[in-house]
Design an enzyme around this catalytic site. Structure first.
Site, PDB file in Angstrom:
ATOM      1  N   LYS A   1       0.827  -1.199  -0.126  1.00 25.39           N
ATOM      2  CA  LYS A   1       0.153   0.152  -0.239  1.00 25.39           C
ATOM      3  C   LYS A   1       0.938   1.371  -0.366  1.00 25.39           C
ATOM      4  O   LYS A   1       2.033   1.341   0.331  1.00 25.39           O
ATOM      5  CB  LYS A   1      -1.205  -0.156   0.963  1.00 25.39           C
ATOM      6  CG  LYS A   1      -2.570   1.116   1.161  1.00 25.39           C
ATOM      7  CD  LYS A   1      -3.301  -0.333   0.030  1.00 25.39           C
ATOM      8  CE  LYS A   1      -4.089   1.015   0.335  1.00 25.39           C
ATOM      9  NZ  LYS A   1      -5.369  -0.648   0.066  1.00 25.39           N
TER      10      LYS A   1
HETATM   11  P1  NAD Z   1     -12.912   7.564  -2.830  1.00 18.92           P
HETATM   12  O1  NAD Z   1     -12.558   7.951  -2.391  1.00 18.92           O
HETATM   13  O2  NAD Z   1     -13.832   6.967  -4.325  1.00 18.92           O
HETATM   14  O3  NAD Z   1     -14.587   7.283  -1.757  1.00 18.92           O
HETATM   15  C1  NAD Z   1     -14.480   7.386  -0.276  1.00 18.92           C
HETATM   16  C2  NAD Z   1     -16.013   7.650   0.483  1.00 18.92           C
HETATM   17  O4  NAD Z   1     -15.646   7.889   1.476  1.00 18.92           O
HETATM   18  C3  NAD Z   1     -16.238   9.287   0.048  1.00 18.92           C
HETATM   19  O5  NAD Z   1     -17.572   9.774  -0.718  1.00 18.92           O
HETATM   20  C4  NAD Z   1     -16.002  10.334   0.908  1.00 18.92           C
HETATM   21  O6  NAD Z   1     -16.545  11.607   1.035  1.00 18.92           O
HETATM   22  C5  NAD Z   1     -16.821   9.263   1.810  1.00 18.92           C
HETATM   23  N1  NAD Z   1     -15.855   9.008   3.517  1.00 18.92           N
HETATM   24  C6  NAD Z   1     -14.703   9.292   3.708  1.00 18.92           C
HETATM   25  N2  NAD Z   1     -15.043   9.581   5.007  1.00 18.92           N
HETATM   26  C7  NAD Z   1     -16.891   9.261   5.244  1.00 18.92           C
HETATM   27  C8  NAD Z   1     -16.921   9.630   6.702  1.00 18.92           C
HETATM   28  N3  NAD Z   1     -15.840   9.204   7.413  1.00 18.92           N
HETATM   29  N4  NAD Z   1     -18.364   8.487   6.928  1.00 18.92           N
HETATM   30  C9  NAD Z   1     -18.599   8.655   4.745  1.00 18.92           C
HETATM   31  N5  NAD Z   1     -18.167   8.880   4.275  1.00 18.92           N
HETATM   32  C10 NAD Z   1     -16.772   9.051   4.204  1.00 18.92           C
HETATM   33  O7  NAD Z   1     -12.703   5.935  -2.043  1.00 18.92           O
HETATM   34  P2  NAD Z   1     -13.402   4.565  -2.861  1.00 18.92           P
HETATM   35  O8  NAD Z   1     -12.076   4.098  -3.586  1.00 18.92           O
HETATM   36  O9  NAD Z   1     -14.293   4.128  -2.403  1.00 18.92           O
HETATM   37  O10 NAD Z   1     -12.554   3.535  -1.449  1.00 18.92           O
HETATM   38  C11 NAD Z   1     -13.857   3.112  -0.336  1.00 18.92           C
HETATM   39  C12 NAD Z   1     -13.102   1.924   0.697  1.00 18.92           C
HETATM   40  O11 NAD Z   1     -12.600   0.968  -0.651  1.00 18.92           O
HETATM   41  C13 NAD Z   1     -11.130   2.284   1.069  1.00 18.92           C
HETATM   42  O12 NAD Z   1     -11.332   1.412   2.383  1.00 18.92           O
HETATM   43  C14 NAD Z   1     -10.760   1.882   0.201  1.00 18.92           C
HETATM   44  O13 NAD Z   1      -9.540   0.707   0.775  1.00 18.92           O
HETATM   45  C15 NAD Z   1     -11.304   0.173   0.286  1.00 18.92           C
HETATM   46  N6  NAD Z   1     -10.887  -0.792  -1.239  1.00 18.92           N
HETATM   47  C16 NAD Z   1     -11.177   0.457  -2.392  1.00 18.92           C
HETATM   48  C17 NAD Z   1     -10.597  -0.566  -3.257  1.00 18.92           C
HETATM   49  C18 NAD Z   1     -10.604   0.296  -5.113  1.00 18.92           C
HETATM   50  O14 NAD Z   1     -10.828  -0.385  -6.176  1.00 18.92           O
HETATM   51  N7  NAD Z   1     -10.810   2.043  -4.945  1.00 18.92           N
HETATM   52  C19 NAD Z   1     -10.690  -1.559  -3.547  1.00 18.92           C
HETATM   53  C20 NAD Z   1     -11.025  -2.261  -3.139  1.00 18.92           C
HETATM   54  C21 NAD Z   1     -11.108  -1.884  -1.063  1.00 18.92           C
END
Ligand code: NAD
Length: 421
Positions: free
Chosen positions: A111
């Site tokens: 990461k």
């Molecule tokens: P992103 O930046 O596209 O979206 C994150 C979202 O979470 C945003 O809408 C933000 O406003 C919201 N957020 C942040 N803090 C918050 C809170 N306290 N309460 C409510 N909403 C909140 O990120 P993403 O890529 O969608 O990733 C989200 C999660 O999924 C992370 O934990 C990431 O590690 C995990 N993840 C992502 C992927 C991927 O392919 N993008 C893959 C596996 C896991």
């Protein structure tokens, strides 16, 4: 003997380590191997200046942690967020190792992240930050070494800047250095929605076990970014009614149902899901207390703890986010009969299609979207059922079962490879 109170629920690395220890205790693996694979293999910290559009300069800290490379190159996303620090990146890197092992793809875990606040930055500033950070970590990344991908606040455009920066550095175009790229420069069809699609395949398998008819179910989604929005959209396609969603600014609720695409447009226009005309504003705390069938945390780690776990009234929790639930909360949810699909399984669709993207890049060919989705479905369904079978056989929750499967695979790789020299 694990002393649970030695672990702090507010620290993602403590939660990673406790999850590991709970599963490791049940496995017959040599102690030195467990100690070796629990900790990161390699950690890289960098510090570099960023020039903002108004001319002022700030020194930023960035990290790349390669947790494990026993089963293949390190693999994991890059996060831009004010809370990023070395310990958080260590935890996220560890979760990547176990995730790749659960779905049995030939990658280790990594990461990266930069401590910054992208919500206050222009696109040009984010581009300069990305290019400099990638230049800084370029000695330790590469298609056969460590392959980054998107995470919180990074997206296909950021991946495109990574391809360009790394390619300039190498002197030739090198798309396979990163996954989650735009299709036009070697991205994979299906990657954008892959994490959420994988989560929804896992929900579908859980629903079969629990005898739930998804077309009569309701869902609540925390976080409305890449994972949250597409999870809402894909659940809706199966007939699930989305009744509440949130982002970092707050949450909205309508028990008659919400249209995921309309909310997405509203968020794009206004910067938040709040104040949507067809729903009531509620707080992020209230969101977790809504009675629903499926709860998808898709924001950040540390969201479901012993403080709020007993207020949750869902039947399934499908962890789109990494690390949203602490092991203390796991125990409460298990006692309440809530079926938790753990992050290292539930959101593994993203890295699985990243693996497909890398395979396509290395082989210099393209799969159709149907090929991608069909292969993803096969891997998610098989992995879900492998984890479920262990949970039944060992009488443990799905998280411990997933860790037992993953640690077993990584430990066996270490045993077979032995010690150098
Ligand atoms: P992103 O930046 O596209 O979206 C994150 C979202 O979470 C945003 O809408 C933000 O406003 C919201 N957020 C942040 N803090 C918050 C809170 N306290 N309460 C409510 N909403 C909140 O990120 P993403 O890529 O969608 O990733 C989200 C999660 O999924 C992370 O934990 C990431 O590690 C995990 N993840 C992502 C992927 C991927 O392919 N993008 C893959 C596996 C896991």
């Amino acid at each position: 003997m694990i002393v649970r109170n030695h672990y702090d629920e507010n620290k993602p690395l403590d939660m990673h380590n406790l999850q590991f220890d709970i599963a490791a205790e049940r496995l017959d693996v040599e102690q030195w191997i467990l100690e070796k694979i629990k900790q990161p293999r390699r950690e890289f910290s960098v510090r570099f200046p960023l020039r903002y559009d108004d001319g002022h300069i700030e020194l930023l800290s960035g990290y790349r942690v390669q947790h494990n490379t026993l089963r293949g190159p390190a693999k994991g996303g890059i996060r831009y967020h004010p809370n990023v620090d070395l310990d958080e990146v260590r935890a996220l890197a560890g979760w990547m190792t176990w995730k790749c092992a659960v779905v049995n793809i030939p990658f280790g875990g990594a990461k990266g992240g930069v401590t910054c606040n992208p919500s206050l930055m222009s696109q040009a500033e984010i581009e300069r930050l990305t290019r400099r950070y990638i230049w800084e970590i370029s000695p330790i990344i590469g298609p056969d070494i460590d392959i980054p991908a998107p995470d919180v606040n990074t997206n296909p455009q950021v991946m495109a800047w990574i391809v360009d920066t790394y390619s300039v550095f190498k002197g030739y175009t090198c798309p396979s250095v990163v996954t989650g790229k735009p299709i036009e420069i070697g991205g994979s069809l299906g990657r954008l929605k892959a994490t959420s699609r994988g989560t929804v395949f896992a929900v579908r398998e859980a629903a079969k076990i629990l005898n739930m008819d998804l077309s009569r179910c309701t869902a609540v989604i925390q976080g409305y970014g890449n994972v949250g929005y597409h999870a809402a959209e894909l659940l809706e396609e199966l007939g699930v009614k989305i009744i509440a969603v949130s982002d970092s600014k707050g949450a909205i609720y309508n028990n008659k149902g919400l249209n995921s695409a309309k909310i997405y447009k509203h968020k794009q226009k206004t910067g938040s899901v709040l104040n949507y005309s067809e729903a009531d504003n509620i707080t992020n705390t209230e969101l977790f207390e809504i009675s629903c069938d499926i709860l998808v945390p898709a924001a950040l780690e540390g969201q479901i703890t012993r403080k709020n776990a007993d207020k949750i009234k869902a039947r399934i929790i499908a962890e789109g986010a990494n690390g949203p639930t602490s092991p203390f909360a796991d125990d409460i949810l298990y006692d309440k009969g809530i079926f938790v699909i753990p992050d290292i399984l539930a959101n593994a669709g993203g890295v699985t299609v990243s693996y497909f993207e890398w395979v396509q890049n290395v082989q210099k060919l393209f799969w159709t979207e149907d090929d991608v989705n069909r292969n993803l479905e096969q891997i998610m369904t098989r992995s879900f059922n492998e984890v479920y079978d262990i949970s039944v056989k060992e009488k443990v929750n799905m998280r411990t079962a997933a860790y037992m499967l993953a640690i077993g695979r990584v430990a066996e790789a270490k045993r077979l490879r032995g010690i150098f020299p």
